[in-house]
Scaffold this motif. Sequence first.
Motif, PDB file in Angstrom:
ATOM      1  N   MET B   1       0.840  -1.201   0.000  1.00  0.00           N
ATOM      2  CA  MET B   1       0.000   0.000   0.000  1.00  0.00           C
ATOM      3  C   MET B   1       0.874   1.249   0.000  1.00  0.00           C
ATOM      4  SD  MET B   1      -3.047   0.835   2.691  1.00  0.00           S
ATOM      5  CE  MET B   1      -2.167   1.987   3.703  1.00  0.00           C
ATOM      6  N   PRO B   2       0.546   2.247  -0.825  1.00  0.00           N
ATOM      7  CA  PRO B   2       1.364   3.465  -0.835  1.00  0.00           C
ATOM      8  C   PRO B   2       1.302   4.170   0.512  1.00  0.00           C
ATOM      9  CG  PRO B   2      -0.372   3.546  -2.522  1.00  0.00           C
ATOM     10  CD  PRO B   2      -0.611   2.337  -1.724  1.00  0.00           C
ATOM     11  N   VAL B   3       2.428   4.784   0.919  1.00  0.00           N
ATOM     12  CA  VAL B   3       2.445   5.476   2.201  1.00  0.00           C
ATOM     13  C   VAL B   3       1.661   6.788   2.098  1.00  0.00           C
ATOM     14  CG1 VAL B   3       4.688   6.511   1.705  1.00  0.00           C
ATOM     15  CG2 VAL B   3       3.940   6.305   4.065  1.00  0.00           C
ATOM     16  N   LEU B   4       1.687   7.357   0.896  1.00  0.00           N
ATOM     17  CA  LEU B   4       0.936   8.600   0.666  1.00  0.00           C
ATOM     18  C   LEU B   4       0.099   8.418  -0.590  1.00  0.00           C
ATOM     19  CD1 LEU B   4       0.690  11.553   1.694  1.00  0.00           C
ATOM     20  CD2 LEU B   4       2.478  12.142   0.076  1.00  0.00           C
ATOM     21  N   GLN B   5      -1.180   8.714  -0.489  1.00  0.00           N
ATOM     22  CA  GLN B   5      -2.057   8.493  -1.639  1.00  0.00           C
ATOM     23  C   GLN B   5      -3.087   9.610  -1.785  1.00  0.00           C
ATOM     24  OE1 GLN B   5      -4.152   4.703  -1.656  1.00  0.00           O
ATOM     25  NE2 GLN B   5      -4.035   4.728  -3.892  1.00  0.00           N
ATOM     26  N   SER B 152      13.057  16.381  12.489  1.00  0.00           N
ATOM     27  CA  SER B 152      11.766  15.833  12.910  1.00  0.00           C
ATOM     28  C   SER B 152      11.683  14.327  12.645  1.00  0.00           C
ATOM     29  CB  SER B 152      10.616  16.540  12.177  1.00  0.00           C
ATOM     30  OG  SER B 152      10.635  17.921  12.437  1.00  0.00           O
ATOM     31  N   ASP B 153      12.782  13.742  12.199  1.00  0.00           N
ATOM     32  CA  ASP B 153      12.859  12.311  11.917  1.00  0.00           C
ATOM     33  C   ASP B 153      11.751  11.866  10.964  1.00  0.00           C
ATOM     34  OD1 ASP B 153      13.834   9.769  12.026  1.00  0.00           O
ATOM     35  OD2 ASP B 153      12.705   9.219  13.809  1.00  0.00           O
ATOM     36  N   PRO B 154      11.734  12.435   9.744  1.00  0.00           N
ATOM     37  CA  PRO B 154      10.614  12.166   8.843  1.00  0.00           C
ATOM     38  C   PRO B 154      10.608  10.742   8.284  1.00  0.00           C
ATOM     39  CG  PRO B 154      12.316  13.424   7.712  1.00  0.00           C
ATOM     40  CD  PRO B 154      12.751  13.322   9.152  1.00  0.00           C
ATOM     41  N   ASP B 155       9.406  10.253   8.020  1.00  0.00           N
ATOM     42  CA  ASP B 155       9.261   9.042   7.216  1.00  0.00           C
ATOM     43  C   ASP B 155       9.030   9.450   5.769  1.00  0.00           C
ATOM     44  OD1 ASP B 155       9.480   7.298   9.403  1.00  0.00           O
ATOM     45  OD2 ASP B 155       7.411   7.750   9.950  1.00  0.00           O
ATOM     46  N   VAL B 156       8.262  10.520   5.608  1.00  0.00           N
ATOM     47  CA  VAL B 156       8.055  11.093   4.277  1.00  0.00           C
ATOM     48  C   VAL B 156       8.409  12.574   4.348  1.00  0.00           C
ATOM     49  CG1 VAL B 156       6.378  11.674   2.490  1.00  0.00           C
ATOM     50  CG2 VAL B 156       6.225   9.468   3.668  1.00  0.00           C
ATOM     51  N   ASP B 183      19.884   7.310  -0.389  1.00  0.00           N
ATOM     52  CA  ASP B 183      20.608   6.109   0.032  1.00  0.00           C
ATOM     53  C   ASP B 183      20.130   5.622   1.390  1.00  0.00           C
ATOM     54  OD1 ASP B 183      22.030   6.284  -2.259  1.00  0.00           O
ATOM     55  OD2 ASP B 183      23.810   7.206  -1.366  1.00  0.00           O
ATOM     56  N   GLU B 184      19.729   6.579   2.245  1.00  0.00           N
ATOM     57  CA  GLU B 184      19.232   6.206   3.572  1.00  0.00           C
ATOM     58  C   GLU B 184      17.837   5.592   3.493  1.00  0.00           C
ATOM     59  OE1 GLU B 184      20.577   7.065   6.842  1.00  0.00           O
ATOM     60  OE2 GLU B 184      22.483   7.531   5.866  1.00  0.00           O
ATOM     61  N   GLY B 185      17.235   5.666   2.306  1.00  0.00           N
ATOM     62  CA  GLY B 185      15.911   5.071   2.140  1.00  0.00           C
ATOM     63  C   GLY B 185      14.761   5.976   2.501  1.00  0.00           C
ATOM     64  N   LEU B 186      15.021   7.284   2.600  1.00  0.00           N
ATOM     65  CA  LEU B 186      13.953   8.213   2.949  1.00  0.00           C
ATOM     66  C   LEU B 186      12.990   8.381   1.778  1.00  0.00           C
ATOM     67  CD1 LEU B 186      13.008  10.218   5.149  1.00  0.00           C
ATOM     68  CD2 LEU B 186      14.411  11.954   4.048  1.00  0.00           C
ATOM     69  N   THR B 187      11.713   8.447   2.086  1.00  0.00           N
ATOM     70  CA  THR B 187      10.702   8.690   1.068  1.00  0.00           C
ATOM     71  C   THR B 187      10.565  10.196   0.862  1.00  0.00           C
ATOM     72  OG1 THR B 187       9.551   6.801   1.993  1.00  0.00           O
ATOM     73  CG2 THR B 187       8.337   8.144   0.408  1.00  0.00           C
ATOM     74  N   ILE B 188      10.635  10.628  -0.389  1.00  0.00           N
ATOM     75  CA  ILE B 188      10.602  12.066  -0.645  1.00  0.00           C
ATOM     76  C   ILE B 188       9.592  12.407  -1.738  1.00  0.00           C
ATOM     77  CG2 ILE B 188      11.939  14.076  -1.432  1.00  0.00           C
ATOM     78  CD1 ILE B 188      14.433  12.744  -0.272  1.00  0.00           C
TER      79      ILE B 188
END
Lengths: 293, 236
Positions: B1-5, B152-156, B183-188
């Motif tokens: 499932m997409p994290v943001l939709q 803020s330690d974002p996930d997205v 590279d850190e795997g952050l979603t942007i």
Amino acid sequence: MIGAIATAIIQATLVSAVYALIAIGFTMIFGVAGVLNLAHGALLMAGAYVYGIVVMRNIVPSMTYHPAVGVIAGIVVVAILSLLLYELLVRWVEDNVVITFLSTVILAVASTEFLVWIFGGQNIRISLIEGQFALANARVAYYEAIGFAVSWIAIALLWFYVTQTDDGRSILATSMSERGAQLTGVNIRMVRAKTWIIAGALAGLGGMFLGFDSGLSPLMWLNPLAVAFIAVVVGGIGSIKGSVAGAYLIGFIEQITVELIGNGFRGMPTLILLVGFLLFMPQGLFGREFAHE
Amino acid sequence: MPVLQLEDVDVSYGKTQALRNVSLEVEEGEIVGVIGPNGAGKTTMLDSIAGYKEYSGSITYDGTEVSETSSGKLVNDGLVYCTEDRDLFPYFTVHENLQMGAQFRSDDGAVQESFDFVYDLFPRLDERRDQEAQTMSGGEQQMLALGRALMSDPDVLMLDEPTLGLAPVIIDDISEALERLQDEGLTILLVEQNSTFALRHAERLYLLEQGSIELSGTADELRDDDYIRDAYVGVT
């Protein structure tokens, strides 16, 4: 002569400390919420009357609690009143500057009428602790020395809170950029509520010490409100540091005027100072212009 | 499932419609770009996602409808928005601005790790810890805004025009930082008028024009698209 100068300096220092308590809350509310709270004077008056009710035999004979209880009651009750003032009135009208201005003035005037109705218009003496001591040829009442110490303790605690804790820093941050604060997850409504509580607590404290100095009267809010306003303009609107500096500047100018010219002219030079700052240095001593957009 | 939709999102200001039927998905770990001209509705879209604008249709973050929560709660849950205006705290120092980014986090050890990461990512900020934000150059302010968002330690992470008005050499610094975050795997979710920049970093992109998604595809597909090349990339 030396004695008179020393007395004047000491008196000015003591009265300025109380002015600072009053000015800080006024400037914080303006800085964080953009609200010019003209009922700020009514809050400090409430602090003095609460103390009188709780402690003094000559007001409510059945209530004669220890002065320490009275001071705490004054702080807590006014902090709550201040929060209620925000939640019940200001919050709903704060977007409209004129309505906020008018409604807080009306509240201040209404509080005067209320107190005249309950306690009458006469001046009522309240006291914290009797006695005085000598300091460099000057006589200092114990309550004045306590007021000075309490003022600086309160300022130090506030300074620590707003510069060293995330919670307090959020208050300053909100006064600089509300949008920025929202982006970092600050709950703006909570910040405003906290600001009103802090401003109320400081006003209650300052109001009591004004009461120890000149007694309770239903119009005792007027002069300190003017002082707070001038201190804030002189110091730079929204700056806590500036409001303390402004309070001391006014305290000293007032005292010098009283010594050299006479008590009747007490307020005049500070008004001239106000006009001067508005014309030539509207950003104040520690001016950051209007941080609040 | 997409994290943001986003599904069929409409936003209007009075009579003008700013967004029309916008649907968009961001999967975890992806960099998704949104390009388009000035006034296409890009910032409106981000404002809606961050909880600052009313919309119709559906925007879900981590399965929760954005309109049913608050903007503050979204930040706490890791949806962090770095605006075009940056919205820094002008009289706070660099360090204090970064502290604000982490103001809601209680794990001091983890916050310290974030500080180390941000100062390592942007050595310029490290050199200027005690400098007031308002006295810094545009590029440094952009780094600070990005740094504060990372605190803020974002996930997205949502970035609105991170290269706007910056000198090419500063854009390179921002580019490098984005690569490390990738590279850190952050979603942007990267919103840019600068299509070249967006095409370089995003894996998938959407083209937003006059409030509607006109085109979408992988970076390679869009790079080879005639319309995109003529209208947005130019002959560089």
